[in-house]
Design a protein around this motif. Structure first.
Motif, PDB file in Angstrom:
ATOM      1  N   ALA A  45       0.692  -1.075  -0.008  1.00  0.00           N
ATOM      2  CA  ALA A  45       0.083  -0.050   0.054  1.00  0.00           C
ATOM      3  C   ALA A  45       0.927   1.313   0.005  1.00  0.00           C
ATOM      4  CB  ALA A  45      -0.938  -0.025   1.297  1.00  0.00           C
ATOM      5  N   ILE A  46       0.536   2.265  -0.864  1.00  0.00           N
ATOM      6  CA  ILE A  46       1.258   3.425  -0.698  1.00  0.00           C
ATOM      7  C   ILE A  46       0.645   4.256   0.026  1.00  0.00           C
ATOM      8  CG2 ILE A  46       1.935   5.317  -2.173  1.00  0.00           C
ATOM      9  CD1 ILE A  46       1.506   3.787  -4.805  1.00  0.00           C
ATOM     10  N   LEU A  47       1.499   4.784   1.163  1.00  0.00           N
ATOM     11  CA  LEU A  47       1.015   5.605   2.340  1.00  0.00           C
ATOM     12  C   LEU A  47       1.107   6.980   2.072  1.00  0.00           C
ATOM     13  CD1 LEU A  47       2.251   3.298   5.273  1.00  0.00           C
ATOM     14  CD2 LEU A  47      -0.208   3.423   4.161  1.00  0.00           C
ATOM     15  N   ASN A  48       2.420   7.463   1.519  1.00  0.00           N
ATOM     16  CA  ASN A  48       2.276   8.808   1.137  1.00  0.00           C
ATOM     17  C   ASN A  48       3.233   8.874  -0.140  1.00  0.00           C
ATOM     18  OD1 ASN A  48       5.260   9.243   1.743  1.00  0.00           O
ATOM     19  ND2 ASN A  48       4.574   9.165   3.985  1.00  0.00           N
ATOM     20  N   LEU A  49       3.310   9.802  -0.808  1.00  0.00           N
ATOM     21  CA  LEU A  49       3.679   9.971  -2.076  1.00  0.00           C
ATOM     22  C   LEU A  49       4.183  11.426  -2.447  1.00  0.00           C
ATOM     23  CD1 LEU A  49       3.622   8.417  -4.729  1.00  0.00           C
ATOM     24  CD2 LEU A  49       1.281   9.032  -5.277  1.00  0.00           C
ATOM     25  N   SER A  50       5.153  11.610  -3.362  1.00  0.00           N
ATOM     26  CA  SER A  50       5.618  12.639  -3.880  1.00  0.00           C
ATOM     27  C   SER A  50       6.170  12.632  -5.256  1.00  0.00           C
ATOM     28  CB  SER A  50       6.686  13.628  -2.821  1.00  0.00           C
ATOM     29  OG  SER A  50       8.090  12.813  -3.224  1.00  0.00           O
ATOM     30  N   VAL A  51       6.722  13.839  -5.818  1.00  0.00           N
ATOM     31  CA  VAL A  51       7.476  13.511  -7.172  1.00  0.00           C
ATOM     32  C   VAL A  51       8.699  12.898  -7.030  1.00  0.00           C
ATOM     33  CG1 VAL A  51       6.054  15.466  -8.205  1.00  0.00           C
ATOM     34  CG2 VAL A  51       8.369  15.685  -7.103  1.00  0.00           C
ATOM     35  N   SER A  52       9.166  12.643  -5.860  1.00  0.00           N
ATOM     36  CA  SER A  52      10.485  12.089  -5.880  1.00  0.00           C
ATOM     37  C   SER A  52      10.397  10.762  -5.005  1.00  0.00           C
ATOM     38  CB  SER A  52      11.655  13.026  -5.306  1.00  0.00           C
ATOM     39  OG  SER A  52      11.216  13.383  -4.001  1.00  0.00           O
ATOM     40  N   GLY A  53       9.591  10.189  -4.230  1.00  0.00           N
ATOM     41  CA  GLY A  53       9.342   9.145  -3.473  1.00  0.00           C
ATOM     42  C   GLY A  53       8.272   8.554  -2.934  1.00  0.00           C
ATOM     43  N   ALA A  54       8.089   7.682  -2.276  1.00  0.00           N
ATOM     44  CA  ALA A  54       6.747   7.104  -1.367  1.00  0.00           C
ATOM     45  C   ALA A  54       7.382   6.413  -0.184  1.00  0.00           C
ATOM     46  CB  ALA A  54       6.376   6.120  -2.480  1.00  0.00           C
ATOM     47  N   CYS A  55       6.288   6.300   0.618  1.00  0.00           N
ATOM     48  CA  CYS A  55       6.525   5.378   1.795  1.00  0.00           C
ATOM     49  C   CYS A  55       5.496   4.248   1.553  1.00  0.00           C
ATOM     50  CB  CYS A  55       6.196   6.154   3.080  1.00  0.00           C
ATOM     51  SG  CYS A  55       5.942   4.915   4.720  1.00  0.00           S
ATOM     52  N   LEU A  56       5.997   2.933   1.698  1.00  0.00           N
ATOM     53  CA  LEU A  56       5.084   1.886   1.301  1.00  0.00           C
ATOM     54  C   LEU A  56       4.689   0.997   2.738  1.00  0.00           C
ATOM     55  CD1 LEU A  56       6.722   0.627  -1.717  1.00  0.00           C
ATOM     56  CD2 LEU A  56       4.973   2.149  -1.641  1.00  0.00           C
ATOM     57  N   LEU A  57       3.672   0.516   2.594  1.00  0.00           N
ATOM     58  CA  LEU A  57       3.325  -0.438   4.015  1.00  0.00           C
ATOM     59  C   LEU A  57       3.498  -1.706   3.166  1.00  0.00           C
ATOM     60  CD1 LEU A  57       2.209  -1.146   6.581  1.00  0.00           C
ATOM     61  CD2 LEU A  57      -0.213  -0.927   5.519  1.00  0.00           C
ATOM     62  N   VAL A  58       4.268  -2.797   3.635  1.00  0.00           N
ATOM     63  CA  VAL A  58       4.480  -4.089   3.282  1.00  0.00           C
ATOM     64  C   VAL A  58       4.385  -5.249   4.074  1.00  0.00           C
ATOM     65  CG1 VAL A  58       6.112  -3.289   1.340  1.00  0.00           C
ATOM     66  CG2 VAL A  58       6.960  -3.970   3.792  1.00  0.00           C
ATOM     67  N   GLU A  59       4.194  -6.491   3.922  1.00  0.00           N
ATOM     68  CA  GLU A  59       4.134  -7.419   4.870  1.00  0.00           C
ATOM     69  C   GLU A  59       5.212  -7.610   5.548  1.00  0.00           C
ATOM     70  OE1 GLU A  59       3.004 -12.008   4.919  1.00  0.00           O
ATOM     71  OE2 GLU A  59       2.014 -10.853   3.510  1.00  0.00           O
ATOM     72  N   ASN A  60       6.424  -7.757   4.887  1.00  0.00           N
ATOM     73  CA  ASN A  60       7.836  -7.807   5.491  1.00  0.00           C
ATOM     74  C   ASN A  60       8.905  -7.303   4.645  1.00  0.00           C
ATOM     75  OD1 ASN A  60      10.202  -8.724   6.509  1.00  0.00           O
ATOM     76  ND2 ASN A  60       9.713 -11.174   6.215  1.00  0.00           N
ATOM     77  N   ALA A  61       9.174  -5.950   5.236  1.00  0.00           N
ATOM     78  CA  ALA A  61      10.207  -5.178   4.531  1.00  0.00           C
ATOM     79  C   ALA A  61      11.470  -5.852   4.102  1.00  0.00           C
ATOM     80  CB  ALA A  61      10.558  -4.049   5.463  1.00  0.00           C
ATOM     81  N   ALA A  62      12.021  -6.936   4.861  1.00  0.00           N
ATOM     82  CA  ALA A  62      13.133  -7.477   4.719  1.00  0.00           C
ATOM     83  C   ALA A  62      13.273  -8.295   3.029  1.00  0.00           C
ATOM     84  CB  ALA A  62      13.407  -8.551   5.931  1.00  0.00           C
ATOM     85  N   THR A  63      11.944  -8.589   2.951  1.00  0.00           N
ATOM     86  CA  THR A  63      11.830  -9.238   1.726  1.00  0.00           C
ATOM     87  C   THR A  63      11.541  -8.311   0.404  1.00  0.00           C
ATOM     88  OG1 THR A  63       9.408  -9.561   1.451  1.00  0.00           O
ATOM     89  CG2 THR A  63      10.554 -11.212   2.670  1.00  0.00           C
ATOM     90  N   VAL A  64      11.477  -7.159   0.516  1.00  0.00           N
ATOM     91  CA  VAL A  64      11.634  -6.213  -0.588  1.00  0.00           C
ATOM     92  C   VAL A  64      12.833  -6.084  -1.327  1.00  0.00           C
ATOM     93  CG1 VAL A  64      11.050  -3.976  -1.168  1.00  0.00           C
ATOM     94  CG2 VAL A  64       9.517  -5.095   0.553  1.00  0.00           C
ATOM     95  N   PRO A  65      13.170  -6.196  -2.578  1.00  0.00           N
ATOM     96  CA  PRO A  65      14.493  -5.921  -2.991  1.00  0.00           C
ATOM     97  C   PRO A  65      14.935  -4.471  -3.042  1.00  0.00           C
ATOM     98  CG  PRO A  65      12.711  -6.175  -4.832  1.00  0.00           C
ATOM     99  CD  PRO A  65      11.998  -6.597  -3.581  1.00  0.00           C
ATOM    100  N   GLU A  66      16.182  -4.181  -3.236  1.00  0.00           N
ATOM    101  CA  GLU A  66      16.678  -3.134  -3.145  1.00  0.00           C
ATOM    102  C   GLU A  66      16.294  -1.994  -4.192  1.00  0.00           C
ATOM    103  OE1 GLU A  66      18.734  -1.287  -0.674  1.00  0.00           O
ATOM    104  OE2 GLU A  66      18.190  -3.114   0.234  1.00  0.00           O
ATOM    105  N   ARG A  67      15.980  -2.657  -5.338  1.00  0.00           N
ATOM    106  CA  ARG A  67      15.450  -1.897  -6.696  1.00  0.00           C
ATOM    107  C   ARG A  67      14.132  -2.551  -7.145  1.00  0.00           C
ATOM    108  NH1 ARG A  67      19.298   1.563  -8.836  1.00  0.00           N
ATOM    109  NH2 ARG A  67      21.153   1.709  -7.791  1.00  0.00           N
ATOM    110  N   PHE A  68      13.384  -1.895  -7.508  1.00  0.00           N
ATOM    111  CA  PHE A  68      12.006  -2.521  -8.133  1.00  0.00           C
ATOM    112  C   PHE A  68      11.121  -1.738  -8.814  1.00  0.00           C
ATOM    113  CE2 PHE A  68      11.382  -1.314  -3.835  1.00  0.00           C
ATOM    114  CZ  PHE A  68       9.975  -0.616  -3.879  1.00  0.00           C
ATOM    115  N   THR A  69      10.231  -2.152  -9.338  1.00  0.00           N
ATOM    116  CA  THR A  69       9.151  -1.182 -10.067  1.00  0.00           C
ATOM    117  C   THR A  69       7.803  -1.147  -9.121  1.00  0.00           C
ATOM    118  OG1 THR A  69      10.160  -1.703 -12.298  1.00  0.00           O
ATOM    119  CG2 THR A  69       7.956  -0.778 -12.367  1.00  0.00           C
ATOM    120  N   LEU A  70       7.246  -0.081  -8.830  1.00  0.00           N
ATOM    121  CA  LEU A  70       6.175   0.164  -8.309  1.00  0.00           C
ATOM    122  C   LEU A  70       5.080   0.488  -9.128  1.00  0.00           C
ATOM    123  CD1 LEU A  70       4.936   0.310  -5.487  1.00  0.00           C
ATOM    124  CD2 LEU A  70       5.340   2.860  -5.670  1.00  0.00           C
TER     125      LEU A  70
END
Length: 109
Positions: A45-70
């Motif tokens: 879930a996207i919790l906050n957003l700007s033109v340069s980035g975002a804060c995401l709510l995830v099930e487990n942050a440790a499993t999120v890759p360093e680079r990805f497409t949102l």
């Protein structure tokens, strides 16, 4: 749409390049970054957003890759991301390139 400017964590300076806006939108984290390769997807879930980035709510942050497409489920956003911070269920990302954000119509938190 309300602009949010939360204080930086104690002992840390806020380094955001653009104001963030509270939203709540479902999205997918798509790995790998490169188009055309087989991909794995994770919901977020996207919790906050700007033109340069975002804060995401995830099930487990440790499993999120360093680079990805949102990819926002609404189709309003697709951006290449680099993780800049993470904790147990949240990931802060910066976008590889600024995105155009007409914020009207985004679900507001």
């Amino acid at each position: 749409m309300s602009e949010i400017v939360p204080p930086a964590a104690p002992g840390r300076r806020d380094q955001r390049r653009a104001p963030r806006h509270l939203v709540f939108a479902t999205a997918k984290i798509v790995d790998p970054w490169s188009p055309g390769e087989p991909s794995a997807e994770a919901e977020c879930a996207i919790l906050n957003l700007s033109v340069s980035g975002a804060c995401l709510l995830v099930e487990n942050a440790a499993t999120v890759p360093e680079r990805f497409t949102l990819r926002a489920d609404s189709g309003r956003l697709e951006a290449r991301c680099v993780v800049v911070w993470r904790n147990r269920h949240h990931v802060g990302v910066t976008f590889e390139a600024p995105v155009s954000l007409p914020l009207e119509g985004w679900p507001v938190a």
